[in-house]
Design an enzyme around this catalytic site. Sequence first.
Site, PDB file in Angstrom:
ATOM      1  N   ASP A 171       3.333   5.913  -6.254  1.00 14.22           N
ATOM      2  CA  ASP A 171       4.197   5.355  -5.693  1.00 14.22           C
ATOM      3  C   ASP A 171       6.209   6.010  -5.870  1.00 14.22           C
ATOM      4  OD1 ASP A 171       3.061   5.180  -2.649  1.00 14.22           O
ATOM      5  OD2 ASP A 171       2.484   3.344  -3.494  1.00 14.22           O
ATOM      6  N   HIS A 200      -1.783  -1.722 -10.001  1.00 11.18           N
ATOM      7  CA  HIS A 200      -2.514  -1.241  -8.800  1.00 11.18           C
ATOM      8  C   HIS A 200      -4.026  -1.790  -9.007  1.00 11.18           C
ATOM      9  CE1 HIS A 200      -5.579   1.474  -7.267  1.00 11.18           C
ATOM     10  NE2 HIS A 200      -3.985   1.910  -6.433  1.00 11.18           N
ATOM     11  N   HIS A 221       0.939  -1.585  -0.369  1.00 10.42           N
ATOM     12  CA  HIS A 221      -0.309   0.308  -0.394  1.00 10.42           C
ATOM     13  C   HIS A 221       0.874   1.293  -0.222  1.00 10.42           C
ATOM     14  CE1 HIS A 221      -3.760   2.119   0.934  1.00 10.42           C
ATOM     15  NE2 HIS A 221      -3.662   2.174   1.740  1.00 10.42           N
TER      16      HIS A 221
HETATM   17  N1  CMC Z   1       5.732  -6.240 -10.482  1.00  7.95           N
HETATM   18  C1  CMC Z   1       5.150  -7.650 -11.107  1.00  7.95           C
HETATM   19  N2  CMC Z   1       4.441  -8.320 -11.495  1.00  7.95           N
HETATM   20  C2  CMC Z   1       2.870  -7.637 -10.694  1.00  7.95           C
HETATM   21  C3  CMC Z   1       3.128  -6.396 -10.621  1.00  7.95           C
HETATM   22  C4  CMC Z   1       4.269  -5.923  -9.728  1.00  7.95           C
HETATM   23  N3  CMC Z   1       4.565  -5.265  -9.429  1.00  7.95           N
HETATM   24  N4  CMC Z   1       1.552  -6.469  -9.913  1.00  7.95           N
HETATM   25  C5  CMC Z   1       0.871  -7.217  -9.910  1.00  7.95           C
HETATM   26  N5  CMC Z   1       1.275  -8.531 -10.732  1.00  7.95           N
HETATM   27  C6  CMC Z   1       0.669  -9.659 -11.582  1.00  7.95           C
HETATM   28  C7  CMC Z   1       0.795  -9.779 -10.304  1.00  7.95           C
HETATM   29  O1  CMC Z   1       1.666 -11.010 -10.396  1.00  7.95           O
HETATM   30  C8  CMC Z   1      -0.318 -11.236 -11.231  1.00  7.95           C
HETATM   31  O2  CMC Z   1       0.343 -12.148 -12.053  1.00  7.95           O
HETATM   32  P1  CMC Z   1      -0.515 -13.360 -12.851  1.00  7.95           P
HETATM   33  O3  CMC Z   1      -1.090 -12.859 -12.670  1.00  7.95           O
HETATM   34  O4  CMC Z   1       0.642 -13.827 -13.507  1.00  7.95           O
HETATM   35  O5  CMC Z   1      -0.069 -13.933 -11.088  1.00  7.95           O
HETATM   36  C9  CMC Z   1      -1.009  -9.856 -11.957  1.00  7.95           C
HETATM   37  O6  CMC Z   1      -0.143  -8.918 -11.797  1.00  7.95           O
HETATM   38  C10 CMC Z   1      -2.513  -9.489 -10.943  1.00  7.95           C
HETATM   39  O7  CMC Z   1      -2.090  -8.958 -10.209  1.00  7.95           O
HETATM   40  P2  CMC Z   1      -2.446  -9.082  -8.220  1.00  7.95           P
HETATM   41  O8  CMC Z   1      -1.238  -9.267  -7.139  1.00  7.95           O
HETATM   42  O9  CMC Z   1      -3.584 -10.142  -8.583  1.00  7.95           O
HETATM   43  O10 CMC Z   1      -2.813  -8.001  -8.186  1.00  7.95           O
HETATM   44  P3  CMC Z   1      -3.747  -7.277  -7.724  1.00  7.95           P
HETATM   45  O11 CMC Z   1      -5.135  -6.081  -7.185  1.00  7.95           O
HETATM   46  O12 CMC Z   1      -4.073  -8.117  -5.913  1.00  7.95           O
HETATM   47  O13 CMC Z   1      -2.583  -6.391  -6.598  1.00  7.95           O
HETATM   48  C11 CMC Z   1      -0.881  -5.133  -6.048  1.00  7.95           C
HETATM   49  C12 CMC Z   1      -2.441  -5.356  -7.097  1.00  7.95           C
HETATM   50  C13 CMC Z   1      -0.647  -2.804  -6.102  1.00  7.95           C
HETATM   51  C14 CMC Z   1      -1.481  -4.934  -4.610  1.00  7.95           C
HETATM   52  C15 CMC Z   1       0.584  -5.283  -7.019  1.00  7.95           C
HETATM   53  O14 CMC Z   1       0.505  -4.685  -8.439  1.00  7.95           O
HETATM   54  C16 CMC Z   1       1.468  -4.956  -6.331  1.00  7.95           C
HETATM   55  O15 CMC Z   1       2.373  -5.515  -5.329  1.00  7.95           O
HETATM   56  N6  CMC Z   1       2.439  -3.946  -6.411  1.00  7.95           N
HETATM   57  C17 CMC Z   1       3.514  -3.903  -6.240  1.00  7.95           C
HETATM   58  C18 CMC Z   1       3.338  -2.671  -5.068  1.00  7.95           C
HETATM   59  C19 CMC Z   1       3.582  -1.516  -5.103  1.00  7.95           C
HETATM   60  O16 CMC Z   1       3.576  -0.826  -5.638  1.00  7.95           O
HETATM   61  N7  CMC Z   1       1.975  -0.270  -4.500  1.00  7.95           N
HETATM   62  C20 CMC Z   1       1.068   0.492  -4.274  1.00  7.95           C
HETATM   63  C21 CMC Z   1      -0.086   0.613  -5.181  1.00  7.95           C
HETATM   64  S1  CMC Z   1      -0.189   2.229  -5.187  1.00  7.95           S
HETATM   65  C22 CMC Z   1      -0.799   3.313  -3.707  1.00  7.95           C
HETATM   66  C23 CMC Z   1      -1.382   2.321  -2.886  1.00  7.95           C
HETATM   67  O17 CMC Z   1      -2.173   1.859  -2.589  1.00  7.95           O
HETATM   68  O18 CMC Z   1      -1.084   2.782  -1.443  1.00  7.95           O
END
Ligand code: CMC
Length: 436
Positions: A363, A307, A268
């Site tokens: 971020d 995201h 987050h």
């Molecule tokens: N790098 C590589 N792969 C990714 C990333 C990433 N940053 N984010 C998602 N994926 C992949 C994930 O592994 C999955 O792949 P597969 O379908 O092969 O399993 C696919 O994309 C879908 O991802 P998800 O994990 O189901 O997506 P989510 O909606 O649950 O997660 C997230 C969203 C923000 C937690 C995630 O994108 C993440 O961990 N990003 C990195 C951390 C980050 O930058 N967070 C800040 C978010 S914005 C500010 C805030 O919310 O505070």
Amino acid sequence: MPQNTLTITDNRTGQTYTIPIEDGTIRAMNLRQIKTGPEDFGLMTYDPAFMNTASCRSSITYIDGDQGILRYRGYPIEVLAERCTFLEVAYLLLFGELPTEPQLKNWVHDITHHTMLHESTKKFMEGFRYDGHPMGMFVSTVAALSTVYPDARHVHDASNRLLQIQRLIGKVPSIAAMSYRHNVGFPYVYPDNDLNYAENFMNMLWKMVEPKYVANPAIARALDILFILHADHEQNCGTNAMRSVSSAQTDPYLSMASAASALAGPLHGGANEEVLKMLDEIGSKDKVPAYIQKVKEGHFKLMGFGHRIYKNYDPRAKIIRWCAEQVFEVTGRNPKLEIALELERIALEDDYFVKRKLYPNVDFYSGIMYQAMGFRPEMFTVLFAIPRTAGWLAQWQELITDPEQKIARPRQVYTGHGAREFVPLEKRTSAALAAG
Ligand code: CMC
């Protein structure tokens, strides 16, 4: 048959049900009538991580994740960032309309006159380890304010709520600055009411022996824009914590401490700090392709990318990139920008990221800019929490005044044992427990 309905046939019983559709949703409680017999509890939805569940009606923030649109109370974020101050935007979020000139004057006055912390806060702060993470100090100090303002528990009294809102928005920069000065071992600085919100924060962070702190106007404006961009983001993890905890009618200090705790997580608001660590780890532009390869192999995530809602470029990330250029004109370019730009260039062309619609989020660039401004990475999430206070409180007000809301209490799908025979301690072996 009315058009705005959903017809469901339960193939277990052959019965058909017609359920109203309102605002693109069906009410989960309308599924409860779908039963196989009188003993059946009724159908529920299963939605871990709230992937497809609306938990409230809200008129504060609108996001269209596919188009990359973000609006507060109907105003595009780009316009607000260009034309408003943070306190103007906080007013908009909280009261639903932009303030008139006299309203803004009063609002700024009220916030400015709530920036002082109770003197005992200093002693409290001194109790933290010298190298404690500022987010831990921030969360605990916000919670501790609940002991200073016991009147805050009267959450159904509108004028009392307003007072707590003014206190919290006024005091969060003071707490944030104290946590920073505690880390570096400098004496705490009192607020200066002649300065605007961002300038006063800079004063409390960086004033040394000069009689009057003078903020660099470009940095102060950039900080204020960042505050606007971070002020609200509808039902994210932290806001959901704020709503969930305050649904128990907990006071806003304790509720906000839980929201800020959620924000501290690396998935987050903690991601901005992680981005900086990642850029340090990569080290140089030529190492970017190898790093991307490891991300694709699933070793780790590319921090600052992806995201839950945005499946397009995060509109805030675009403004931050522009803002960063303004800051670099004053501070000089952060060398990490080259690595970040290369990461973005490669990721945006790569099939792995394109297919999953992974774009830079808020971020990705904010940390590089904060670092150029002189902030240590540990402070980044605290910088996020300051403006998000306005959003959390707007969401809190909305929740408290929504007659449809009750204490938040999700259901579960129980996957544990059925009733078991108790095994006395002297007879307990793994075999006896398994047989029980
Ligand atoms: N790098 C590589 N792969 C990714 C990333 C990433 N940053 N984010 C998602 N994926 C992949 C994930 O592994 C999955 O792949 P597969 O379908 O092969 O399993 C696919 O994309 C879908 O991802 P998800 O994990 O189901 O997506 P989510 O909606 O649950 O997660 C997230 C969203 C923000 C937690 C995630 O994108 C993440 O961990 N990003 C990195 C951390 C980050 O930058 N967070 C800040 C978010 S914005 C500010 C805030 O919310 O505070």
